[in-house]
Design a protein around this motif. Structure first.
Motif, short mmCIF file in Angstrom:
data_model
loop_
_atom_site.label_atom_id
_atom_site.label_comp_id
_atom_site.label_asym_id
_atom_site.label_seq_id
_atom_site.Cartn_x
_atom_site.Cartn_y
_atom_site.Cartn_z
N PHE A 110 -0.92 5.60 -6.32
CA PHE A 110 0.06 6.22 -5.43
C PHE A 110 -0.35 7.56 -4.82
O PHE A 110 0.34 8.05 -3.93
N GLU A 111 -1.44 8.15 -5.28
CA GLU A 111 -1.80 9.48 -4.80
C GLU A 111 -3.23 9.55 -4.25
O GLU A 111 -3.67 10.63 -3.86
N SER A 112 -3.91 8.45 -4.20
CA SER A 112 -5.31 8.47 -3.78
C SER A 112 -5.50 8.22 -2.29
O SER A 112 -6.58 8.44 -1.75
N GLY A 113 -4.46 7.71 -1.63
CA GLY A 113 -4.60 7.32 -0.24
C GLY A 113 -5.20 5.94 -0.07
O GLY A 113 -5.41 5.48 1.07
N ILE A 114 -5.48 5.25 -1.18
CA ILE A 114 -6.00 3.88 -1.12
C ILE A 114 -4.85 2.93 -0.80
O ILE A 114 -3.86 2.87 -1.52
N SER A 115 -4.97 2.21 0.29
CA SER A 115 -3.92 1.27 0.68
C SER A 115 -3.91 0.06 -0.25
O SER A 115 -4.98 -0.47 -0.58
N PRO A 116 -2.72 -0.40 -0.66
CA PRO A 116 -2.67 -1.63 -1.46
C PRO A 116 -3.15 -2.84 -0.68
O PRO A 116 -3.41 -3.89 -1.27
N ASN A 117 -3.30 -2.70 0.63
CA ASN A 117 -3.81 -3.79 1.46
C ASN A 117 -5.31 -3.66 1.73
O ASN A 117 -5.84 -4.34 2.61
N ARG A 118 -5.97 -2.81 0.97
CA ARG A 118 -7.40 -2.59 1.16
C ARG A 118 -8.19 -3.89 1.00
O ARG A 118 -9.12 -4.16 1.75
N THR A 119 -7.81 -4.69 0.02
CA THR A 119 -8.45 -5.99 -0.19
C THR A 119 -7.36 -7.01 -0.50
O THR A 119 -6.27 -6.64 -0.97
N PRO A 120 -7.61 -8.29 -0.25
CA PRO A 120 -6.62 -9.31 -0.58
C PRO A 120 -6.25 -9.31 -2.07
O PRO A 120 -5.08 -9.49 -2.41
N GLU A 121 -7.23 -9.07 -2.93
CA GLU A 121 -6.95 -9.06 -4.37
C GLU A 121 -6.02 -7.91 -4.74
O GLU A 121 -5.08 -8.08 -5.51
N LEU A 122 -6.28 -6.74 -4.17
CA LEU A 122 -5.44 -5.58 -4.45
C LEU A 122 -4.03 -5.81 -3.90
O LEU A 122 -3.03 -5.48 -4.56
N ALA A 123 -3.93 -6.37 -2.73
CA ALA A 123 -2.62 -6.65 -2.13
C ALA A 123 -1.83 -7.64 -2.99
O ALA A 123 -0.62 -7.47 -3.20
N GLN A 124 -2.52 -8.64 -3.50
CA GLN A 124 -1.85 -9.66 -4.31
C GLN A 124 -1.31 -9.08 -5.60
O GLN A 124 -0.17 -9.33 -5.98
N ILE A 125 -2.12 -8.28 -6.28
CA ILE A 125 -1.68 -7.75 -7.57
C ILE A 125 -0.62 -6.67 -7.38
O ILE A 125 0.30 -6.56 -8.18
N SER A 126 -0.72 -5.88 -6.31
CA SER A 126 0.28 -4.83 -6.09
C SER A 126 1.64 -5.43 -5.75
O SER A 126 2.69 -4.82 -6.02
N ALA A 127 1.63 -6.62 -5.17
CA ALA A 127 2.89 -7.27 -4.78
C ALA A 127 3.65 -7.81 -5.98
O ALA A 127 4.87 -8.07 -5.88
N ARG A 128 3.00 -7.95 -7.13
CA ARG A 128 3.69 -8.49 -8.32
C ARG A 128 4.84 -7.58 -8.74
O ARG A 128 5.93 -8.05 -9.04
N GLY A 129 4.59 -6.28 -8.78
CA GLY A 129 5.66 -5.36 -9.14
C GLY A 129 6.80 -5.39 -8.15
O GLY A 129 7.98 -5.33 -8.53
#
Length: 205
Positions: A110-129
């Protein structure tokens, strides 16, 4: 002298854990790959066998954090048992517990500026919550009169924003600063006021 190299048991995870420690103490943008390598006990060149750069390393810290976060929320929600309202409160407490127990992961997320949509894998896991919170909002919304019932996605977003705000302002603040109340009390009372404003049925539902 560096004593460990490519024979390190799990170099990739060692680098992630080193980065998490640095994120906690120096912030997500306050360290270099060289520092992460030194902390993990490997050469800087070894980092590039696993990560393209610092953002790639931080993104993996965030990915692991989102997985832990979703697991905690799912456990707290517990399919709405013993009641939708009680389980909903438990998810808020889980949010606070995650921020306290996993500060490095939280900051990477939440504080790094890394978008949860940076990669499909990151987007998928971030959407679980997100999905856990949406299910919880949908379950509670059924107890709100239709004329005062916000869309479940908006309901979820409001509670998420409230939880995040309490974490940022109070749960991670210096001891004794800002509020005489605990973050848990602030969040639970805030959620209670919000739900009463929507006309939710009494807590014994």
């Amino acid at each position: 002298m560096i004593k460990r190299g490519y024979h390190h048991g799990n170099l990739r995870q060692a680098l992630i854990e080193a980065a998490l420690r640095l994120i906690e103490t120096q912030g997500p943008t306050g360290f270099s790959l060289s520092e992460a390598a030194k902390s993990a006990g490997v050469t800087p060149a070894a980092v590039y066998r696993h990560f393209e750069g610092r953002e790639d390393l931080i993104a993996e810290c965030a990915r692991q954090g989102y997985a832990i976060f979703a697991d905690l929320l799912e456990h707290a929600w517990n399919d709405g048992a013993p009641s939708a309202l009680a389980a909903f409160g438990a998810t808020g407490r889980a949010y606070l517990a995650f921020a306290r127990r996993y500060p490095g992961h939280y900051m990477a997320m939440f504080e790094s500026g890394i978008s949860p949509n940076r990669t499909p894998e990151l987007a998928q896991i971030s959407a679980r919550g997100d999905r856990v919170m949406l299910r919880a909002a949908e379950a509670l919304a059924r107890h709100i009169p239709e004329g005062r019932r916000p869309p479940a996605a908006m309901f979820s977003a409001h509670i998420w924003a409230m939880s995040h705000g309490v974490v940022e302002l109070y749960a991670r603040a210096q001891p004794g600063s800002r509020s005489q109340f605990t973050p848990e009390d602030l969040l639970e009372s805030g959620i209670g006021i919000y739900l009463r404003g929507l006309g939710l049925v009494p807590p014994d539902m």
